[in-house]
Design a protein around this motif. Structure first.
Motif: not given
Length: 402
Positions: A100-101, A165-170, A173-174, A189-191
């Motif tokens: 998770k990210c 919220f975490q799912q928006m960056f799934a 994360a992968q 990284i993501t933002g």
């Protein structure tokens, strides 16, 4: 013969003295005090000092309550992994450990100041990944609206909790998990680039800790401080008068005359509110916002900046000006890449800096400049907040005198 100073001559004398102080001593508190007396219109900040040390939050978990937002203070901060540059952790999901990210950086604001363009140039870097369920691949609207059950246009929606919220960056994360350096370090990284996060606190009554209060004790900065260990925030400030005109034309503006009428009415609404309430109560109010024809409250930067600096240190913010980008886009991009600790070559930096500009307002160009009388009204309204921002940041560029 006795010589008497008329009221206007006295004001001019005070202005001359203030300019002399600036030219002789640079940006000093004497200048601030003189300007405050002339232009404050009732707005006097609580203190001229800002936080420069980490604040220890002492906010208690209240728990689930009907019609309230999820209480993040009932959740422990994730245990972020040290071999990931991006804040990530493993959690059990469907009986399996999954990465998770959350975002490594946030472009907090402000709207119509070049945030879309900057987000685009950051994502042009090979080590940066976008968000899979965000507006324009960049805006989650989680912190300012979706977690309270509001859509991007403040329509009623099902609230988005922290898992949502975490799912928006799934997807991010992968990719982060799959990509490593030779030493096994995950450097991608993501933002999140939601400009409303900086100043849209209208959902504050839905926070359990604020129940029954006239003004909030908990706002977005407190929530983020609880979740993030070492966040990176980027702010782009633009002359608030010019920002509002672009914002108005982007949304539903029809003409410069209509803009002037809207500005006149909105200043009257805000000033009337501020006679009986604090500035914060008026700027954070859902009821007041719904009466306005423009988003004039977004340009009161210093009020929101003080809110963030109650919780985070000044060093956690990279603060830029839109006007400086126009003069030297490569220099600004260099600051951003260095702040985010992204590797680059000079050729690569030049290429990204010279990419076509995003989100240019064609409607504003067609309508031409705002009326001078409108600019006068807005400059006067925003003067107190520009002065306060320049004081906070100790930089007279944020007076936008030129």
């Amino acid at each position: 013969m006795t010589f008497k100073l008329g009221p206007w001559m006295f004001v001019m004398l005070i202005l001359c003295v203030s300019l002399w102080l600036v030219s002789r001593h640079g940006f000093r508190m004497e200048y601030y005090e003189i300007r405050k007396q002339l232009f404050s219109h009732g707005y006097v900040p609580e203190t001229n000092t800002v936080n420069d040390t980490p604040v220890k939050l002492d906010i208690q978990c209240v728990g689930e309550m009907p019609h309230k937002a999820e209480d993040l203070f009932c959740m422990e901060r994730p245990q972020y992994l040290t071999d990931f540059k991006n804040p990530c952790w493993y959690a059990k999901e469907d009986g399996k450990l999954r990465l998770k990210c959350v975002p490594y950086y946030h472009i907090l604001g402000v709207s119509k100041s070049g945030t879309t363009d900057l987000a685009y140039r950051i994502r042009a870097h090979e080590d940066v990944i976008g968000c899979n369920d965000c507006v324009g691949d960049k805006e989650s609207f989680y912190w300012c609206r979706r977690r309270y059950g509001y859509g991007i246009f403040m329509d009623e929606r099902t609230p988005c909790n922290f898992t949502c919220f975490q799912q928006m960056f799934a997807d991010a994360a992968q990719k982060i998990e799959q990509t490593t350096t030779e030493t096994g370090f995950h450097k991608m990284i993501t933002g999140d680039a939601t400009p409303s996060d900086f100043s849209d606190f209208r959902g504050w009554p839905k926070l359990p800790q604020n129940m029954g209060l006239e003004k909030p004790v908990v706002t977005t900065p407190h929530l983020m401080r609880h979740v993030y260990a070492d966040p990176k925030f980027i702010l782009i400030f633009r002359n608030p008068t010019d920002r509002l005109y672009s914002d108005y034309m982007m949304l539903d503006g029809s003409s410069v005359a209509a803009f002037h009428e809207a500005v006149s009415k909105d200043i009257e609404i805000e000033e009337t509110c501020m006679k009986n309430h604090t500035v914060e109560q008026c700027l954070y109010s859902m009821d007041i916002a719904r009466k306005l024809r423009t988003r004039i409250f977004l340009g009161c930067y210093s009020v929101y900046m003080r809110e963030w600096l109650k919780v985070f240190t000044r060093e956690q913010f990279l603060i830029l000006r839109t006007e400086d980008h126009d003069q030297d886009p490569k220099a600004r991009l260099r600051k951003v890449y260095n702040y985010l600790e992204l590797n680059y070559t000079e050729d690569m930096l030049s290429f990204v800096a010279n990419l076509p500009h995003r989100r240019v307002s064609k409607k504003k160009i067609k309508q031409g400049p705002m009326l001078e009388k409108t600019r006068f009204l807005l400059d006067n309204f925003y003067s107190r907040y520009k002065q306060d921002l320049a004081t906070i940041l100790q930089d007279e560029k944020f007076l936008w005198l030129t």
